[in-house]
Design an enzyme around this catalytic site. Structure first.
Site, PDB file in Angstrom:
ATOM      1  N   LYS A   1     -69.352  74.780 -10.972  1.00  0.00           N
ATOM      2  CA  LYS A   1     -68.446  74.335  -9.897  1.00  0.00           C
ATOM      3  C   LYS A   1     -69.238  73.758  -8.722  1.00  0.00           C
ATOM      4  CE  LYS A   1     -64.521  73.657  -7.737  1.00  0.00           C
ATOM      5  NZ  LYS A   1     -63.527  74.584  -7.231  1.00  0.00           N
TER       6      LYS A   1
ATOM      7  N   LYS B   1     -67.405  74.096   2.700  1.00  0.00           N
ATOM      8  CA  LYS B   1     -67.894  75.436   2.342  1.00  0.00           C
ATOM      9  C   LYS B   1     -68.519  75.421   0.946  1.00  0.00           C
ATOM     10  CE  LYS B   1     -65.340  78.160   0.194  1.00  0.00           C
ATOM     11  NZ  LYS B   1     -65.130  78.527  -1.233  1.00  0.00           N
TER      12      LYS B   1
END
Lengths: 294, 294
Positions: free
Chosen positions: A171, A240
């Protein structure tokens, strides 16, 4: 497996929960802001008072929250899923979190007979709604194979990448590649505008050739329309994710020249207070640099 | 329109010519290296001794050559298409060339009743073979509408972007966006390798989510296999296209931060003598920077 839980009913969680219910699973849910559970409760989901209670009610629990400390809290915390779920149960963390936490969760819960998969997803709210997410899984094969039928209710591309943490690493790569694709689209739009040709037609033309990408097609038109609210995927979350990804890169000694640049762009815009807008607002950087008004 | 010509039988030209013949057009062809015409001649195309002769035989002539001076030579030159084609005829330049030359060709030939379209294509040899190219067209609408039925034999996404030169500007943007997509894939592969996870699975997982792109799917596996010969699209040609694109960007005052970086990568590798290899060899830069052996 029949009883499934879901902790974290955000945009993604809402769609994923609906697809689980559609597939016939009995769903127990928890969300910190309780009102967000309401639509799902009306559709038949059972609301719980804590992640631990969701654990008690379920054989497999998805967690899908925003940041690393939240993941730790809803899984390993005092009222976390692991406090309620019975041995033999599985926790599938769909949050985008750190590989290190994913490894620690798997290690800590294994002796108690609880399987853990790090299983972050990609495909945006669009993919979550249609049940066509890509699910990138880290964990033990035996746990993966037991969870897979449930994962098939929410995803289309479901791959076991490797041991715990591998899903999160994948990811991280996904978010870097995605951010660079967005910057490519932003710079392409800038050149079209500067040269005085129709950027909408340019996006359409590129979409039929070798420069096509999901983000060009889905986010390019948003950049052009200035359509940043509601966020399909918030800039703050992508920022983030990039921060985590670049931390992982540094940790493994990977030098990623252009990823570093695009990370800087995301962090600066986030710090400016634009985090709640759609991540396609990152186009603002190229736009300002080129003194474009629209 | 029945009689069509094709000048420049490279990889792209070969596939495009075949699709034109399949669609029933009588095809006249010319190529500087005569042997390359042979397969098409065996399939029924008529070989000519010059672009001018192709012009004499045709109502519409495609030109598809490698660089700006070649485009000028085969169209406006002493033995160029414009010397042979009758008034009412159309020249469709599929080369990736300069917007300025495209505008000059259209201006010079208009008084003689010859229509000119700049119509560069994208989609690689893969798209050329299946007749599914994206064709980005600059030119007058009246000329575009007359040429469109012929273009439909070779492309799927066929868009008139704007006046002469717009097709080339769109292609310039396409080549920038494509190069940045390639760099995104290269940096993604580097992180996967450094972190010790299977890059092939990572590419597969990304291909099902929001980070998917044509280049990730088609060129990512090539980077991993080290499969750079024969070139689907030569690094040297992509480098040339990027040079033209960055020239256009400077001319229009567009500041493209990451495009500049990726252009430097392409130019350095081309100058090193790698121009004949597939453009996915650009991965070599990130690989070296990270001291990866495979």
């Amino acid at each position: 497996m029949k009883r499934v839980g879901f902790v974290g009913i955000g945009t993604m969680g809402l769609h994923m929960s609906r697809n689980l219910m559609k597939a016939g699973y009995e769903l127990s849910i928890f969300n910190r802001t309780a009102e967000k559970m309401q639509p799902l409760v009306e559709e038949g989901a059972m609301p719980c008072a804590s992640p631990a209670e969701v654990g008690q009610q379920s054989e497999l629990v998805f967690t899908c929250v925003s940041d690393v400390p939240d993941v730790e809290e809803v899984t390993l915390g005092e009222r976390g899923v692991a406090r309620g779920i019975a041995p033999g149960g599985i926790i599938v963390d769909c949050s985008t979190s750190s590989p290190a936490l994913a490894r620690r969760m798997a290690e800590e819960l294994k002796p108690r007979g609880i399987g853990v998969l790090d299983a972050p997803v990609s495909g945006g709210p669009e993919g979550a709604r249609t049940g066509e997410l890509s699910i990138m899984v880290g964990g033990e094969e035996e746990v993966f194979l037991r969870a897979k039928p449930v994962l098939e209710a929410i995803g289309k591309t479901i791959l076991l990448i490797g041991p715990p943490g591998s899903g999160q690493l994948t990811k991280a790569i996904n978010q870097i590649v995605g951010a660079l694709h967005l910057e490519a689209v932003a710079e392409g739009i800038v050149l079209a505008k500067k040269a005085g040709i129709d950027p909408e037609k340019v996006i359409q033309a590129l979409g039929g050739g070798a420069a096509q990408s999901w983000l060009l097609k889905m986010r390019g038109p948003q950049m052009l329309r200035g359509d940043f609210t509601p966020a399909r995927f918030a800039l703050g979350l992508h920022a983030k994710d990039l921060r985590l990804a670049m931390e992982a890169a540094r940790q493994y000694g990977a030098k990623l020249e252009l990823a570093e640049k695009v990370n800087e762009i995301f962090q600066a815009l986030d710090q400016e207070g634009l985090g709640a807008l759609d991540h396609s607002i990152m186009y603002l950087h190229a736009k300002r640099l080129n003194q474009l008004n629209s």
